[in-house]
Motif scaffolding. Sequence first.
Motif, PDB file in Angstrom:
ATOM      1  N   ARG A 108      -6.047 -12.140  -2.545  1.00 61.71           N
ATOM      2  CA  ARG A 108      -6.831 -11.457  -3.972  1.00 61.71           C
ATOM      3  C   ARG A 108      -5.541 -10.861  -4.543  1.00 61.71           C
ATOM      4  NH1 ARG A 108      -7.542  -5.644  -3.796  1.00 61.71           N
ATOM      5  NH2 ARG A 108      -6.851  -4.725  -1.828  1.00 61.71           N
ATOM      6  N   GLN A 109      -5.872 -10.743  -5.869  1.00 59.28           N
ATOM      7  CA  GLN A 109      -5.024 -10.089  -6.844  1.00 59.28           C
ATOM      8  C   GLN A 109      -4.739  -8.656  -6.514  1.00 59.28           C
ATOM      9  OE1 GLN A 109      -5.329 -10.817 -11.181  1.00 59.28           O
ATOM     10  NE2 GLN A 109      -6.005  -8.774 -11.355  1.00 59.28           N
ATOM     11  N   LEU A 110      -3.452  -8.148  -6.631  1.00 52.85           N
ATOM     12  CA  LEU A 110      -3.145  -6.799  -6.183  1.00 52.85           C
ATOM     13  C   LEU A 110      -2.415  -6.093  -7.346  1.00 52.85           C
ATOM     14  CD1 LEU A 110      -1.877  -7.062  -2.735  1.00 52.85           C
ATOM     15  CD2 LEU A 110      -4.164  -6.355  -3.497  1.00 52.85           C
ATOM     16  N   HIS A 111      -2.701  -5.088  -7.963  1.00 53.09           N
ATOM     17  CA  HIS A 111      -2.131  -4.374  -8.875  1.00 53.09           C
ATOM     18  C   HIS A 111      -1.451  -2.991  -8.085  1.00 53.09           C
ATOM     19  CE1 HIS A 111      -2.591  -1.375 -12.420  1.00 53.09           C
ATOM     20  NE2 HIS A 111      -1.667  -1.768 -12.468  1.00 53.09           N
ATOM     21  N   ILE A 112      -0.149  -3.153  -8.268  1.00 53.39           N
ATOM     22  CA  ILE A 112       0.768  -2.265  -7.481  1.00 53.39           C
ATOM     23  C   ILE A 112       1.830  -1.642  -8.694  1.00 53.39           C
ATOM     24  CG2 ILE A 112       2.547  -1.810  -5.902  1.00 53.39           C
ATOM     25  CD1 ILE A 112       1.255  -4.060  -4.210  1.00 53.39           C
ATOM     26  N   GLY A 113       1.856  -0.582  -9.112  1.00 54.86           N
ATOM     27  CA  GLY A 113       2.704  -0.024 -10.140  1.00 54.86           C
ATOM     28  C   GLY A 113       2.277  -0.771 -11.225  1.00 54.86           C
ATOM     29  N   ASP A 114       3.386  -0.935 -11.992  1.00 49.95           N
ATOM     30  CA  ASP A 114       3.122  -1.797 -13.348  1.00 49.95           C
ATOM     31  C   ASP A 114       2.932  -3.294 -13.077  1.00 49.95           C
ATOM     32  OD1 ASP A 114       2.942   0.166 -15.316  1.00 49.95           O
ATOM     33  OD2 ASP A 114       5.148   0.651 -15.049  1.00 49.95           O
ATOM     34  N   GLN A 115       3.006  -3.797 -11.970  1.00 51.53           N
ATOM     35  CA  GLN A 115       2.937  -5.289 -11.548  1.00 51.53           C
ATOM     36  C   GLN A 115       1.707  -5.683 -10.940  1.00 51.53           C
ATOM     37  OE1 GLN A 115       5.557  -6.768 -12.461  1.00 51.53           O
ATOM     38  NE2 GLN A 115       7.014  -4.944 -12.554  1.00 51.53           N
ATOM     39  N   ILE A 116       1.095  -6.627 -11.574  1.00 47.62           N
ATOM     40  CA  ILE A 116       0.090  -7.535 -11.146  1.00 47.62           C
ATOM     41  C   ILE A 116       0.237  -8.725 -10.316  1.00 47.62           C
ATOM     42  CG2 ILE A 116      -2.104  -8.377 -11.870  1.00 47.62           C
ATOM     43  CD1 ILE A 116      -2.372  -6.508 -13.967  1.00 47.62           C
ATOM     44  N   TYR A 117      -0.114  -8.828  -9.036  1.00 52.12           N
ATOM     45  CA  TYR A 117       0.671 -10.023  -8.389  1.00 52.12           C
ATOM     46  C   TYR A 117      -0.647 -10.973  -8.302  1.00 52.12           C
ATOM     47  CZ  TYR A 117       4.475  -7.144  -7.149  1.00 52.12           C
ATOM     48  OH  TYR A 117       5.690  -6.409  -7.098  1.00 52.12           O
ATOM     49  N   PRO A 118      -0.699 -12.224  -8.557  1.00 53.54           N
ATOM     50  CA  PRO A 118      -1.799 -13.156  -8.540  1.00 53.54           C
ATOM     51  C   PRO A 118      -2.347 -13.593  -7.115  1.00 53.54           C
ATOM     52  CG  PRO A 118      -0.079 -14.272  -9.523  1.00 53.54           C
ATOM     53  CD  PRO A 118       0.270 -12.896  -9.025  1.00 53.54           C
ATOM     54  N   VAL A 119      -3.449 -14.086  -6.925  1.00 54.74           N
ATOM     55  CA  VAL A 119      -3.896 -14.857  -5.732  1.00 54.74           C
ATOM     56  C   VAL A 119      -2.587 -15.936  -5.472  1.00 54.74           C
ATOM     57  CG1 VAL A 119      -5.368 -16.124  -4.549  1.00 54.74           C
ATOM     58  CG2 VAL A 119      -6.190 -14.412  -6.026  1.00 54.74           C
ATOM     59  N   GLY A 120      -2.161 -16.105  -4.137  1.00 55.16           N
ATOM     60  CA  GLY A 120      -1.213 -17.128  -3.855  1.00 55.16           C
ATOM     61  C   GLY A 120       0.144 -16.575  -4.061  1.00 55.16           C
ATOM     62  N   ALA A 121       0.507 -15.365  -4.287  1.00 55.80           N
ATOM     63  CA  ALA A 121       1.846 -14.987  -4.646  1.00 55.80           C
ATOM     64  C   ALA A 121       2.275 -14.486  -3.093  1.00 55.80           C
ATOM     65  CB  ALA A 121       1.698 -13.603  -5.263  1.00 55.80           C
ATOM     66  N   ASP A 122       3.691 -14.766  -2.934  1.00 51.80           N
ATOM     67  CA  ASP A 122       4.219 -14.529  -1.620  1.00 51.80           C
ATOM     68  C   ASP A 122       4.883 -13.097  -1.822  1.00 51.80           C
ATOM     69  OD1 ASP A 122       3.743 -16.941  -0.337  1.00 51.80           O
ATOM     70  OD2 ASP A 122       5.168 -18.029  -1.541  1.00 51.80           O
ATOM     71  N   LEU A 123       4.585 -12.176  -0.970  1.00 51.99           N
ATOM     72  CA  LEU A 123       5.035 -10.841  -0.843  1.00 51.99           C
ATOM     73  C   LEU A 123       5.858 -10.229   0.272  1.00 51.99           C
ATOM     74  CD1 LEU A 123       1.913  -8.897  -2.596  1.00 51.99           C
ATOM     75  CD2 LEU A 123       3.600 -10.323  -3.738  1.00 51.99           C
ATOM     76  N   SER A 124       6.642  -9.768  -0.049  1.00 49.22           N
ATOM     77  CA  SER A 124       7.707  -9.081   0.966  1.00 49.22           C
ATOM     78  C   SER A 124       7.747  -7.537   0.838  1.00 49.22           C
ATOM     79  CB  SER A 124       9.009  -9.650   1.250  1.00 49.22           C
ATOM     80  OG  SER A 124       9.705  -8.969   1.897  1.00 49.22           O
ATOM     81  N   THR A 125       7.191  -6.872   1.893  1.00 55.50           N
ATOM     82  CA  THR A 125       6.884  -5.467   1.829  1.00 55.50           C
ATOM     83  C   THR A 125       7.498  -4.409   2.655  1.00 55.50           C
ATOM     84  OG1 THR A 125       4.656  -5.979   1.137  1.00 55.50           O
ATOM     85  CG2 THR A 125       5.027  -3.698   1.887  1.00 55.50           C
ATOM     86  N   ARG A 126       8.288  -3.679   2.144  1.00 57.79           N
ATOM     87  CA  ARG A 126       8.926  -2.538   3.179  1.00 57.79           C
ATOM     88  C   ARG A 126       8.256  -1.119   2.718  1.00 57.79           C
ATOM     89  NH1 ARG A 126      15.150  -0.768   2.463  1.00 57.79           N
ATOM     90  NH2 ARG A 126      13.677   0.481   0.915  1.00 57.79           N
ATOM     91  N   LEU A 127       8.011  -0.267   3.821  1.00 60.76           N
ATOM     92  CA  LEU A 127       7.702   0.980   3.786  1.00 60.76           C
ATOM     93  C   LEU A 127       8.774   1.861   4.611  1.00 60.76           C
ATOM     94  CD1 LEU A 127       5.670   3.229   2.762  1.00 60.76           C
ATOM     95  CD2 LEU A 127       4.569   3.008   4.604  1.00 60.76           C
ATOM     96  N   ARG A 128       9.451   2.694   4.243  1.00 65.20           N
ATOM     97  CA  ARG A 128      10.267   3.682   5.151  1.00 65.20           C
ATOM     98  C   ARG A 128       9.801   5.058   5.085  1.00 65.20           C
ATOM     99  NH1 ARG A 128      16.608   3.325   4.688  1.00 65.20           N
ATOM    100  NH2 ARG A 128      15.965   1.507   5.760  1.00 65.20           N
ATOM    101  N   LEU A 129       9.350   5.507   6.251  1.00 62.00           N
ATOM    102  CA  LEU A 129       8.846   6.664   6.444  1.00 62.00           C
ATOM    103  C   LEU A 129       9.616   8.011   7.337  1.00 62.00           C
ATOM    104  CD1 LEU A 129       6.250   8.683   6.118  1.00 62.00           C
ATOM    105  CD2 LEU A 129       5.209   7.346   7.999  1.00 62.00           C
TER     106      LEU A 129
END
Length: 279
Positions: A108-129
């Motif tokens: 599904r399309q994701l709106h994160i910050g000022d970026q909009i990632y379309p369906v089918g985009a390959d995302l790599s995520t890191r969260l440091r807590l």
Amino acid sequence: MSRSLRSLAAALGVFCGPSLAASDGIIQPGEERFTVMLGAFLPAFRTKVEVDGEQTGTGDRVDLGRDLGVDQNTSGGWLGVEWRFAPRHRLGFTYSRFTLRGERTIDRQLHIGDQIYPVGADLSTRLRLEITPITYSYSLMKREKDELAATAGVHWSRLSFNVQGSASFGPGNVSREATANANVPLPLFGLRYDHHFSERWSAGASAAAFALKFGEETFEFQGSLVSLRLHGEYRFSRHLAAGAALDAFKVDVKAKQREWQGGFDYGYWGPQLYLTARF
């Protein structure tokens, strides 16, 4: 086995052997001046974030596990120090850190910050807590076998969130990156109770909670936290003890800051193993 669990196992091996024979005059909880704790745990995280854009408006509420494929069952280590500067008064500090990572082709399309990632985009995520509670405890009741204390302090959460994505448009690929950082201090108030069954065995529980709302033109903040913990301990030498605990925690924040506009909530629960040294 994770590095933190291996380190804890090695510490047990080093301390247990020579210490088991030196069991005379065990320092009981409540008699110590300083306490040092080292632990490892296997929490199950449940994390959602929302990063609003400066140009594109409100971002999507993103579930890191479901939407971004982040592995939220990760191990971590923690270090704690406590100073009993008077029989009924204690100051404590605990530090723990986790890094959650994941990769996913989004459906599904994701709106994160000022970026909009379309369906089918390959995302790599890191969260440091990073989690740092700093507390003061006053013992309302202090007996040979029981101690009940009220706690007050600050629970500091530091988050670093990064998403890198690529998507194909015709013959070429487009790469986009979204980042956000947050430093969130939340006050906390709670109770802690310990019961000593014998010279060697103890068990206890603690709970803390708070909610806060603050707003100005350039800074808005709303947050809440709930924390619960059950633990048991066996003292195998004069200074050393081994313990196990079950920890649960929930933080929910909405903020308008320079580095993070939006919100996040994270919760975890999981078992812990730890060593305690009293002096």
